[in-house]
Design a protein around this motif. Sequence first.
Motif, PDB file in Angstrom:
ATOM      1  N   ASP A  10       4.676 102.002 112.191  1.00 12.53           N
ATOM      2  CA  ASP A  10       6.069 101.571 112.316  1.00 12.53           C
ATOM      3  C   ASP A  10       6.363 100.593 111.187  1.00 12.53           C
ATOM      4  O   ASP A  10       5.491  99.815 110.795  1.00 12.53           O
ATOM      5  CB  ASP A  10       6.307 100.907 113.676  1.00 12.53           C
ATOM      6  N   ASP A  11       7.583 100.630 110.667  1.00 10.25           N
ATOM      7  CA  ASP A  11       7.888  99.771 109.522  1.00 10.25           C
ATOM      8  C   ASP A  11       8.203  98.330 109.916  1.00 10.25           C
ATOM      9  O   ASP A  11       8.325  97.465 109.045  1.00 10.25           O
ATOM     10  CB  ASP A  11       9.042 100.357 108.695  1.00 10.25           C
ATOM     11  N   HIS A  12       8.323  98.047 111.206  1.00 11.93           N
ATOM     12  CA  HIS A  12       8.615  96.688 111.652  1.00 11.93           C
ATOM     13  C   HIS A  12       7.374  96.045 112.268  1.00 11.93           C
ATOM     14  O   HIS A  12       6.864  96.516 113.292  1.00 11.93           O
ATOM     15  CB  HIS A  12       9.760  96.683 112.668  1.00 11.93           C
ATOM     16  N   ARG A  13       6.911  94.977 111.653  1.00 16.11           N
ATOM     17  CA  ARG A  13       5.700  94.302 112.124  1.00 16.11           C
ATOM     18  C   ARG A  13       5.853  93.805 113.552  1.00 16.11           C
ATOM     19  O   ARG A  13       4.930  93.924 114.368  1.00 16.11           O
ATOM     20  CB  ARG A  13       5.380  93.123 111.198  1.00 16.11           C
ATOM     21  N   SER A  36       2.483 100.429 108.129  1.00 15.96           N
ATOM     22  CA  SER A  36       3.935 100.341 107.972  1.00 15.96           C
ATOM     23  C   SER A  36       4.484 101.435 107.063  1.00 15.96           C
ATOM     24  O   SER A  36       5.692 101.638 107.002  1.00 15.96           O
ATOM     25  CB  SER A  36       4.326  98.972 107.403  1.00 15.96           C
ATOM     26  N   SER A  37       3.600 102.135 106.348  1.00 10.85           N
ATOM     27  CA  SER A  37       4.040 103.170 105.410  1.00 10.85           C
ATOM     28  C   SER A  37       3.135 104.388 105.505  1.00 10.85           C
ATOM     29  O   SER A  37       2.029 104.323 106.060  1.00 10.85           O
ATOM     30  CB  SER A  37       4.015 102.634 103.974  1.00 10.85           C
ATOM     31  N   ASP A  58      11.109 106.208 110.866  1.00  8.93           N
ATOM     32  CA  ASP A  58      11.460 105.371 109.721  1.00  8.93           C
ATOM     33  C   ASP A  58      10.266 104.500 109.336  1.00  8.93           C
ATOM     34  O   ASP A  58       9.929 103.545 110.035  1.00  8.93           O
ATOM     35  CB  ASP A  58      12.660 104.486 110.058  1.00  8.93           C
ATOM     36  N   LEU A  59       9.636 104.836 108.215  1.00 11.35           N
ATOM     37  CA  LEU A  59       8.528 104.045 107.699  1.00 11.35           C
ATOM     38  C   LEU A  59       8.974 103.301 106.448  1.00 11.35           C
ATOM     39  O   LEU A  59      10.032 103.582 105.887  1.00 11.35           O
ATOM     40  CB  LEU A  59       7.330 104.949 107.379  1.00 11.35           C
ATOM     41  N   ASP A  60       8.162 102.380 106.009  1.00 18.92           N
ATOM     42  CA  ASP A  60       8.486 101.570 104.838  1.00 18.92           C
ATOM     43  C   ASP A  60       8.443 102.433 103.577  1.00 18.92           C
ATOM     44  O   ASP A  60       7.375 102.801 103.097  1.00 18.92           O
ATOM     45  CB  ASP A  60       7.484 100.420 104.728  1.00 18.92           C
TER      46      ASP A  60
END
Length: 214
Positions: A10-13, A36-37, A58-60
């Motif tokens: 996931d892109d949000h920590r 995250s990516s 949605d990834l980084d």
Amino acid sequence: MNKIKLLIADDHRIFREGIQALLVKEAGIEIVAEASSADEIYNILESKEIDLVLMDIDLDGSSGIEATRKITMANNNIAVLALSMHSDHSYIMKMLDAGAKGYILKNTGKDEMIAAIKAVYNGASYFSSDVSQKLISQLVNKKRSNSSDIPLTRRETEILRLIAREYSNSEIADELFISIRTVDTHKRNLLEKLGLKNTAGLVKYAIQNGLLND
């Protein structure tokens, strides 16, 4: 009992940390890594043993859909369960077409998330109730595909219907009084006969051809 080795993508920590907090004490699940990516995911998969990726769309700087496609094409022993805020039918179908075996929304509770992880790990498909409703409402109104002309045996139809109802292989075996090996054989035959890639494809076929309405 082997633990399910989980990768959270996931892109949000803060969201990754929240998932870890929810699952850290779950006896049957081991959180091996987080990413995250897409590049981080690929690097982790090269160095660590992972059973299941909990994948955001949605990834980084990258797409979880494309990452899912690459993962499932490269290694069919790694399952992908989509966990997303997107409830649009188009996102759901893109993830399933990419090879995800399940799709749950980010408003899913802890118990359902654990149930989804275990179901997908055990070879079943899992969709949160909102996702299931969207799939059914979209697919039952579409014109049946040409593959609906392919004849299935009574046993194949029974097994396909149970797969679409999220039964595991062992549950199907118990329901139909057959061995798990026989279930596996029928499932492989169904995939080959219908030209499908995975269990998610069988679920879509069953819904599209009205097998859940019987």
